[in-house]
Design an enzyme around this catalytic site. Structure first.
Site, PDB file in Angstrom:
ATOM      1  N   ASP A  51       0.834  -1.203   0.000  1.00  0.00           N
ATOM      2  CA  ASP A  51       0.000   0.000   0.000  1.00  0.00           C
ATOM      3  C   ASP A  51       0.870   1.255   0.000  1.00  0.00           C
ATOM      4  OD1 ASP A  51      -2.918   1.089   0.686  1.00  0.00           O
ATOM      5  OD2 ASP A  51      -1.476   2.262   1.851  1.00  0.00           O
ATOM      6  N   TYR A  56       2.599   9.935   0.034  1.00  0.00           N
ATOM      7  CA  TYR A  56       3.700   9.409   0.859  1.00  0.00           C
ATOM      8  C   TYR A  56       5.071   9.727   0.249  1.00  0.00           C
ATOM      9  CZ  TYR A  56      -0.127   6.493   2.713  1.00  0.00           C
ATOM     10  OH  TYR A  56      -1.317   6.038   3.235  1.00  0.00           O
ATOM     11  N   LYS A  81      -2.999   5.945  -4.248  1.00  0.00           N
ATOM     12  CA  LYS A  81      -4.154   6.813  -3.977  1.00  0.00           C
ATOM     13  C   LYS A  81      -3.953   8.185  -4.619  1.00  0.00           C
ATOM     14  CE  LYS A  81      -4.006   4.598   0.546  1.00  0.00           C
ATOM     15  NZ  LYS A  81      -2.604   4.528   0.968  1.00  0.00           N
ATOM     16  N   HIS A 114      -8.053   9.290  -1.920  1.00  0.00           N
ATOM     17  CA  HIS A 114      -7.447   9.284  -0.580  1.00  0.00           C
ATOM     18  C   HIS A 114      -8.382   9.860   0.491  1.00  0.00           C
ATOM     19  CE1 HIS A 114      -3.114   9.185   1.188  1.00  0.00           C
ATOM     20  NE2 HIS A 114      -3.996   8.866   2.102  1.00  0.00           N
TER      21      HIS A 114
HETATM   22  N1  LIG Z   1      -5.828   6.015   3.634  1.00  0.00           N
HETATM   23  C1  LIG Z   1      -5.307   6.765   4.582  1.00  0.00           C
HETATM   24  O1  LIG Z   1      -5.714   7.914   4.786  1.00  0.00           O
HETATM   25  C2  LIG Z   1      -4.197   6.222   5.405  1.00  0.00           C
HETATM   26  C3  LIG Z   1      -3.786   6.918   6.537  1.00  0.00           C
HETATM   27  C4  LIG Z   1      -2.756   6.384   7.306  1.00  0.00           C
HETATM   28  C5  LIG Z   1      -2.176   5.183   6.931  1.00  0.00           C
HETATM   29  N2  LIG Z   1      -2.572   4.526   5.788  1.00  0.00           N
HETATM   30  C6  LIG Z   1      -1.935   3.264   5.354  1.00  0.00           C
HETATM   31  O2  LIG Z   1      -2.053   2.319   6.405  1.00  0.00           O
HETATM   32  C7  LIG Z   1      -0.757   1.867   6.777  1.00  0.00           C
HETATM   33  C8  LIG Z   1      -0.710   1.491   8.245  1.00  0.00           C
HETATM   34  O3  LIG Z   1      -1.025   2.589   9.064  1.00  0.00           O
HETATM   35  P1  LIG Z   1       0.089   3.425   9.898  1.00  0.00           P
HETATM   36  O4  LIG Z   1       1.397   3.333   9.239  1.00  0.00           O
HETATM   37  O5  LIG Z   1      -0.495   4.769  10.086  1.00  0.00           O
HETATM   38  O6  LIG Z   1       0.098   2.764  11.326  1.00  0.00           O
HETATM   39  P2  LIG Z   1       0.212   1.291  11.974  1.00  0.00           P
HETATM   40  O7  LIG Z   1       0.424   0.270  10.922  1.00  0.00           O
HETATM   41  O8  LIG Z   1      -0.931   1.180  12.904  1.00  0.00           O
HETATM   42  O9  LIG Z   1       1.506   1.429  12.880  1.00  0.00           O
HETATM   43  C9  LIG Z   1       2.772   1.636  12.345  1.00  0.00           C
HETATM   44  C10 LIG Z   1       3.731   1.863  13.508  1.00  0.00           C
HETATM   45  O10 LIG Z   1       3.847   0.665  14.303  1.00  0.00           O
HETATM   46  C11 LIG Z   1       5.204   0.248  14.356  1.00  0.00           C
HETATM   47  N3  LIG Z   1       5.179  -1.219  14.301  1.00  0.00           N
HETATM   48  C12 LIG Z   1       4.879  -2.020  13.248  1.00  0.00           C
HETATM   49  N4  LIG Z   1       4.914  -3.318  13.588  1.00  0.00           N
HETATM   50  C13 LIG Z   1       5.259  -3.358  14.895  1.00  0.00           C
HETATM   51  C14 LIG Z   1       5.469  -4.414  15.812  1.00  0.00           C
HETATM   52  N5  LIG Z   1       5.307  -5.689  15.441  1.00  0.00           N
HETATM   53  N6  LIG Z   1       5.828  -4.099  17.094  1.00  0.00           N
HETATM   54  C15 LIG Z   1       5.989  -2.802  17.458  1.00  0.00           C
HETATM   55  N7  LIG Z   1       5.803  -1.752  16.627  1.00  0.00           N
HETATM   56  C16 LIG Z   1       5.443  -2.028  15.357  1.00  0.00           C
HETATM   57  C17 LIG Z   1       5.884   0.892  13.161  1.00  0.00           C
HETATM   58  O11 LIG Z   1       7.247   1.174  13.434  1.00  0.00           O
HETATM   59  P3  LIG Z   1       8.491   0.618  12.534  1.00  0.00           P
HETATM   60  O12 LIG Z   1       8.262   1.018  11.118  1.00  0.00           O
HETATM   61  O13 LIG Z   1       9.653   1.303  13.165  1.00  0.00           O
HETATM   62  O14 LIG Z   1       8.498  -0.872  12.739  1.00  0.00           O
HETATM   63  C18 LIG Z   1       5.119   2.207  13.044  1.00  0.00           C
HETATM   64  O15 LIG Z   1       5.635   3.154  13.954  1.00  0.00           O
HETATM   65  C19 LIG Z   1       0.135   3.042   6.390  1.00  0.00           C
HETATM   66  O16 LIG Z   1       1.495   2.727   6.383  1.00  0.00           O
HETATM   67  C20 LIG Z   1      -0.448   3.408   5.069  1.00  0.00           C
HETATM   68  O17 LIG Z   1      -0.002   2.532   4.051  1.00  0.00           O
HETATM   69  C21 LIG Z   1      -3.582   5.038   5.035  1.00  0.00           C
END
Ligand SMILES: NC(=O)c1ccc[n+]([C@@H]2O[C@H](COP(=O)([O-])OP(=O)(O)OC[C@H]3O[C@@H](n4cnc5c(N)ncnc54)[C@H](OP(=O)(O)O)[C@@H]3O)[C@@H](O)[C@H]2O)c1
Length: 278
Positions: A51, A56, A81, A114
């Site tokens: 994704d 980004y 997106k 998005h």
């Molecule tokens: N459509 C939208 O508006 C929208 C908005 C936000 C996000 N997204 C998408 O959704 C994805 C996921 O959401 P997100 O990145 O916001 O948050 P998330 O996946 O809830 O959390 C990511 C965070 O958790 C840490 N992490 C990952 N695996 C871990 C584990 N096993 N143990 C401890 N910490 C861990 C990562 O750090 P490290 O990288 O240091 O491991 C990072 O700081 C995004 O990357 C993006 O592709 C979409």
């Protein structure tokens, strides 16, 4: 419950396209070796869904990671997106070409609006419909669309969105919206499934971690999948990318799923889709 098998398993969208239910998120993965290595190691380990988004600013690195991996392009489900500033009919068509160029790919598996930018998203959707008809995208969908946005969009659209990617985690379960999406065959997808790391200390996660010998991250992802929700945890660390995918050898009971559901507080870490100014 939908069938969950392994890291390469998928949920089927209403147009028959298979969407792998566990993907790699890349928000905040830098457009350098960080995102290249994350994507490459995820794919080489067995992930089949990546994704990204033009916002980004890492599509180029994502594309490189895909090429460096051992996995063939057609075996990867690539999502991007269209950003808010690019919304509108012609500008979306242009933004799509720029995204493909950055990724160095000739089609996308899924392209999403998005955010529901007022006064713009219907025209944006018309562009996505054209790209879909032209077979440039295998599926089209939206992100951050609440029920009223979906209803409004579908009033005039030819195609119903295949996916709605929303913030979703134990503090924001949006059950009514999930049910509405299910009723329209719109696949619900979770962004920030860990609330960006804020939920690992929950008592119920600790309890279930001990019971199943799994991390809190794995418990949360398993809960997403058992609820029929596609999930895209982000990590740029290969050991976490690998451990986040180790969720196929245990099953939460219906009561445990319910306990996680019951933590809902309607609390967001990201913006409210009814009140954003970007
Ligand atoms: N459509 C939208 O508006 C929208 C908005 C936000 C996000 N997204 C998408 O959704 C994805 C996921 O959401 P997100 O990145 O916001 O948050 P998330 O996946 O809830 O959390 C990511 C965070 O958790 C840490 N992490 C990952 N695996 C871990 C584990 N096993 N143990 C401890 N910490 C861990 C990562 O750090 P490290 O990288 O240091 O491991 C990072 O700081 C995004 O990357 C993006 O592709 C979409």
């Amino acid at each position: 419950m939908k069938k969950i098998t392994d890291l390469q398993g998928s949920f089927e969208l209403y147009n028959g396209v298979k969407m792998p239910y566990l993907g790699l998120g890349t928000y905040k993965s830098e457009n350098n070796t960080e995102v290249v290595n994350a994507v490459q190691s995820a794919l080489d380990f067995g992930y089949r869904h990546i994704d990204t988004a033009s916002a980004y600013k890492n599509e180029e690195g994502v594309g490189k990671g895909i090429k460096k991996s051992f996995v063939a392009r057609e075996d990867v489900f690539v999502v991007s997106k269209v950003w808010n500033a690019d919304q509108g009919y012609e500008s979306t068509l242009k933004a799509f070409e720029a995204t493909l160029e950055q990724l160095d790919l000739d089609y996308l598996d899924l392209y999403l609006i998005h955010w529901p930018v007022k006064g713009k998203y219907k025209e944006t959707w018309r562009a996505l419909e054209k790209l879909y008809h032209d077979k440039r995208i295998r599926a089209i969908g939206v992100s951050n669309f609440l029920k009223h946005h979906l209803v409004d969009l579908m009033e005039s659209s030819e195609i119903i969105p295949m996916v709605n990617q929303m913030e979703f985690h134990p503090y924001l379960t949006s059950q009514e919206l999930v049910d509405y999406c299910v009723s329209k065959e719109i696949q619900f997808e979770a962004w920030s499934p860990f609330m960006q790391g804020k939920l690992f200390q929950l008592d119920i996660c600790k309890e279930l971690s001990e019971k199943y010998k799994k991390s809190a991250a794995q418990i949360i992802l398993r809960w997403n999948l058992q609820k029929g929700i596609v999930t895209i945890p982000k990590s740029s660390k290969s050991e976490r990318i690998i451990s986040n995918a180790d969720v196929f050898d245990f099953e939460l009971s219906a009561d445990e799923v319910f306990q996680l559901d019951s933590l809902n507080r309607d609390e967001r870490i990201g913006p409210d889709p009814d009140n954003f100014n970007f």
